[in-house]
Design a protein around this motif. Sequence first.
Motif, PDB file in Angstrom:
ATOM      1  N   SER D 160      13.984   4.314   1.815  1.00 27.69           N
ATOM      2  CA  SER D 160      15.519   4.043   2.801  1.00 27.69           C
ATOM      3  C   SER D 160      15.632   4.656   4.309  1.00 27.69           C
ATOM      4  O   SER D 160      15.137   6.183   4.870  1.00 27.69           O
ATOM      5  N   LEU D 161      15.722   4.424   5.601  1.00 25.64           N
ATOM      6  CA  LEU D 161      15.711   4.717   6.898  1.00 25.64           C
ATOM      7  C   LEU D 161      17.488   5.267   7.181  1.00 25.64           C
ATOM      8  O   LEU D 161      17.580   5.541   8.134  1.00 25.64           O
ATOM      9  N   TYR D 162      17.875   4.429   5.961  1.00 26.99           N
ATOM     10  CA  TYR D 162      19.281   5.053   6.154  1.00 26.99           C
ATOM     11  C   TYR D 162      19.831   5.968   5.198  1.00 26.99           C
ATOM     12  O   TYR D 162      19.964   5.921   3.840  1.00 26.99           O
ATOM     13  N   VAL D 163      19.974   7.461   5.042  1.00 33.26           N
ATOM     14  CA  VAL D 163      20.259   8.678   4.010  1.00 33.26           C
ATOM     15  C   VAL D 163      21.612   9.076   4.676  1.00 33.26           C
ATOM     16  O   VAL D 163      22.358   9.699   4.791  1.00 33.26           O
ATOM     17  N   THR D 164      21.917   8.797   3.290  1.00 29.54           N
ATOM     18  CA  THR D 164      23.391   9.746   2.295  1.00 29.54           C
ATOM     19  C   THR D 164      23.856  10.342   1.903  1.00 29.54           C
ATOM     20  O   THR D 164      22.393  10.991   1.082  1.00 29.54           O
ATOM     21  N   ASN D 165      24.535  11.435   1.832  1.00 29.73           N
ATOM     22  CA  ASN D 165      24.502  12.836   0.882  1.00 29.73           C
ATOM     23  C   ASN D 165      25.572  13.116   0.560  1.00 29.73           C
ATOM     24  O   ASN D 165      27.036  12.070   1.010  1.00 29.73           O
ATOM     25  N   PHE D 169      26.702  10.128   5.628  1.00 33.29           N
ATOM     26  CA  PHE D 169      25.836  10.042   6.417  1.00 33.29           C
ATOM     27  C   PHE D 169      25.025  10.976   6.643  1.00 33.29           C
ATOM     28  O   PHE D 169      25.506  11.943   7.470  1.00 33.29           O
ATOM     29  N   ASP D 170      24.063  10.765   6.568  1.00 35.68           N
ATOM     30  CA  ASP D 170      22.459  12.319   6.705  1.00 35.68           C
ATOM     31  C   ASP D 170      22.070  12.009   7.196  1.00 35.68           C
ATOM     32  O   ASP D 170      20.892  11.786   8.370  1.00 35.68           O
ATOM     33  N   LEU D 171      22.313  12.575   9.139  1.00 36.19           N
ATOM     34  CA  LEU D 171      22.098  11.863  10.495  1.00 36.19           C
ATOM     35  C   LEU D 171      20.665  12.490  10.554  1.00 36.19           C
ATOM     36  O   LEU D 171      19.339  12.258  10.565  1.00 36.19           O
ATOM     37  N   GLY D 172      20.211  13.649   9.630  1.00 37.79           N
ATOM     38  CA  GLY D 172      19.016  14.748  10.376  1.00 37.79           C
ATOM     39  C   GLY D 172      17.841  14.499   9.169  1.00 37.79           C
ATOM     40  O   GLY D 172      16.936  13.599   9.557  1.00 37.79           O
TER      41      GLY D 172
END
Lengths: 417, 299, 227, 247
Positions: D160-165, D169-172
């Motif tokens: 996924s090009l949109y990562v969450t933790n 939202f996890d920008l890095g």
Amino acid sequence: MKICFNKVAALGMVLLLLAVPYSWLAAQAEPDTLIQDTTVTITGQEHLPRPAQFTFVHDSEGDAGGSITLKWTLSPDDGAGENNVTSYNIFRKASGESEFEKIGTVASGLTEYEDATTTDGVAYSYYILTSSDSVGSKSDISAGVVSSAQWFNSKDLDTFIIGIIICFSVIFFIFWAQKGKKLYLRKIAGLEAVDEAIGRATEMGRPILYIPGILDMDDVQTVAGITILGRVAKTIAEYDTKINMPVSRSIVLTTARETIRQAYVAAGRPDAYSDDMVHYLTDEQFGYVAAVDGIMVREKPATCFYIGAFFAESLIFAETGHSIGAIQIAGTAMPAQLPFFVAACDYTLIGEELFAASAYLSGEPKQLGSLKGQDVGKIIAMVVIVLLCALFTVASLTESEAVLSLANTIRGWFSAS
Amino acid sequence: MGNGHTEHKTLVERLQFIDRRIIFVFIGLAVVIPLLFGAVLKEETTPIVQTFFDTIEGLPEGSRVLLSFDYGPTTAPEIQPMVDAIVRQCAHRKSKMYMMALWATGDNLTGETIEKVLKPEFPDYKYGTDYINLGYQTGNQGLIRVLLVDFKMMYAVDASGTDVDSIPMMKNIRNLKNFDLIVSFGGGSPGIKEWVLYAGDPGKIPVGGGCTAVSAPLLYPYYPNQLIGLLGGAKGAAEYENALINAYPEYKGRKMAGMKLMMSQAVSHVVIMFFILFGNILYFIQRSRDKSRSMEAGR
Amino acid sequence: MRRTVPLVITLIVGTVLIVAEFVPHKPFGNLGDKFSMYFDIIAVFAFILGGGNLVRVHITKISRKKADWPFSAVTLAGFALVLAAGLFKIGNPGGIRGDVAVVGSLFNDLYIFIFTPLQASMFALLAFYVGSASYRAFRAKTVEATILLVAAFVILLGRTPFGLWLTGGFTGSWEFLQVPNLANWIMDVPNLAGQRAIMIGIALGVISMSLRIILGVERTYLGQDND
Amino acid sequence: MNAGKLLSYIILAIVVIAFVVSIALKGFLVTVGAFLTLFIFSFLYKDNPYYKFAEHLFVGASAAYWMSMGFWKTMVPNLFGKLYPPMVAWAVPALKNNPAQPLMLIPLVLGILLLMRLSSKAGWISRWALAFIVGTTAGLNLVRYLRSDFIQQINNTVFSLYVTNASGFDLGATISNVIIFGGVICGLIYFFFSKEHKGAFGAGARTGIIVLMITFGASFGYTVMARISLLVGRMQFLFGDWLGMIR
């Protein structure tokens, strides 16, 4: 004759490859085996762990026979309490035998065993003895299972289909180009420089050094190095330049001699060829490196080709070659060595360019056509990556389970077993 | 302008194409001088190394540790310091050490470790009760698979040919699950990755590793789920030695191999970086001169 | 005959091996491993050609008193000594029935005495060459060369204490700017992307070249003539 | 010229004396190792007779080493031991009871065909063996590279090009994933052969070169460390084990 052979060859390959899915379909008709219900048998008296039970006893998938796979559910006592399970012991009985025999032990916590000692065509039944130290309890006895070899490795169906698509696109473009269709090809600097590099050696009256890597003919990079040698040697023969080719494998010695001889014949100068152009040094990596370094500083070749499979010696060659002022053209598909060639040589064929080089240098339409076929493979790779990344991104943005499972399914097609 | 300028310019040019033997001399000195002076470079211990250290530190007395020597002489300069440090720590913790090798070349190095570290520094440690050298066995990852199920099937005798059943510390060893920790030293294949895939994961046994700097990036993904810790190259070794010194004051002030290696490496790195900078500065000086000259010529 | 038979052999062997990768059933199963073993055996036969060539080259050098001919004698002596110890197991405690490389044999001793230092020293030359290559190659002459230089420099810096010393001031959410972290990021992200693109390309190159060889389109190794 | 000759004799005398002294003081193994190491390192200054000696010794001895290994570890157990075990039982008794495998005639015949190269008349037959070898390499590698380098690497690049933790939202990680994604695509564009690198496609190819250059620079910088440690190992041997200057 030439064209005819290619066509016949392609047809033969297609037929052989088509036989594979056919035999797979034929193999699908095999019946499943059911697990027989029997009562639980118990040995020992105290602190008995509860038994494990089979969930799956079946001929192993997609193999050459001689193997049955067993799976079971863990004993409820595995990993807990005083009845803690220490191991699962697998017992087996072939049809016709009267006694069960222990064939293997599996550590606790594991739920799978592959019995790779079966004889095809014989029915085997199994049970598991779930042990806790010296006591144990038996599971149900499984029904008889027969192992057999399959005609198609069904786990590899995805690889097979992707392979067929890429192979057909390459073959298609080989024939497409042969019909005289116009084909654009971008320039590769390292290959543009080959003629100039050979010309320079001719002018300076110095030899050309050709190193085909340090692996044997069973590595594709060496084969690529030899095919490029065929093209380079033809130019060398035409220019009447000297070539010195030390090799580290005896089969490469023979192949290289054959290749250079044929190049000289093709250039119309068979008498100028000599077996001394190629000579064997040693199979030992660093022994070969030491000797090639010596050749470089003593003979001072004007041009060095390093084309094939290289390891740590890449930088030793490139630095020594630079110190004698040679033009250096390198090509390898070893990812770890590419940086050194890129940094220290004049031109480097990177990865895929190495395998395309012979086709480029040949200038023959059918060879060049295959390169367009390769590009189709790249398009497939890019489309799949873009599509799946998009699906996964949508899935994580919308938190939709359906999209995620769709993405995972498609991704599953692209997994090497 | 005039004479001085031209001479200066040729100097810049000459330095740009400096005889590479001068660079060789600097690199040689950068390696040798720290070695001769015994200079050491302390490395602050990072978590991936500290957790490894703490795991061994937390093992109760008499725990069984399997040490697998999966390397050879060419990578020994990087790996041996880690081996020495871990062997020392295990000896302090009074762990029982079981030494074996997946690589034929590891066999000699096991003997060397025993002779150079264990025997002189821990004379009380007894062969057969506190440590054992099981030697090399063929089979690569296949060997690990068998050991997971039946240890003595492959190791019926130790390296010197003694029946293991007569060795006290082998009494209760049935399979790899009897060990409290597996440590693999090695960079190639088979090595740490194989121990994780064929022993650690299926048998749920803690695995730690020490490897060369080159192979470390390939193994980082296994930490922390599948590897309790990883020592990568000289840096990893030096970090581990630092942890050892912090925990055992008797090592304070001692020059340990990994720290020495680290010093030589750091100095050489600085030398190489200096040459890169130097070359680029000269290049820019010359280029700006060339530019101004061509502008003058254009007028 | 001379030209068509080899092409047919390549076609059949290549196709059968491709099929064998998907068919576990006899006679295809494990065919790849079997053929690899055949290759190893043929390679030992070929030693006669390679070794013969080596010996002939050096005997010619000696008999014609070419430059450096005394060193050719060193090669021949080393060759004869190791061959006697290895092929004929002279100096092997177990005699002809002993394992060829058993500890304590002359063959194994020669390996330890001669090979280990020579191998390790040739390998160690790399440390010097890495230095001279960086000095020469890492010049900011073009955009590409500058990128190469910067990436290498950050990684080098990240491996020395200087990296942390220079950038240790970045803390909290700026911690990623510390050189060691930056170096790890370069290894894990752009480096990984580049490696993957190279690997995918290589796979396609191998597939295409193998097909050209199997179909007889590429036949330089057999010669381009029509005899 | 004469002075040069004299100097070389003096150096030779020093080397010989040092060698003898070293054997007396340090023993054979360490001395031979140390001198061979020095001989190899002397190449860094320039080519010289000592390097030539080490080089020629290395070539001859190692060629024979691998030949002997090939004969005893491959030819005897895998060919003769399987073709007709009694033939080698006198040397390797363990093979005596192996079943004979007539199929092993294939490599035997191919090996002999290859040796036909020695005959000038029947030399062309050796091409049959070469054809077999090249066919084997092509067939085996086609599927293996398809599987592990093509399919598996595509699989690894899918995310996924949109990562969450845990904290949203996890920008890095998102930036990293986008760069890997873009890097692989642009790298592939760079390798395109049949399309001109122009316009948007050309921009992609140029980005591809940048990604490749970062890759090469990083790998180069990373490897320096390992190469230095090899030299440290040798220097420890020379100055420690041999000269005893490191304690």
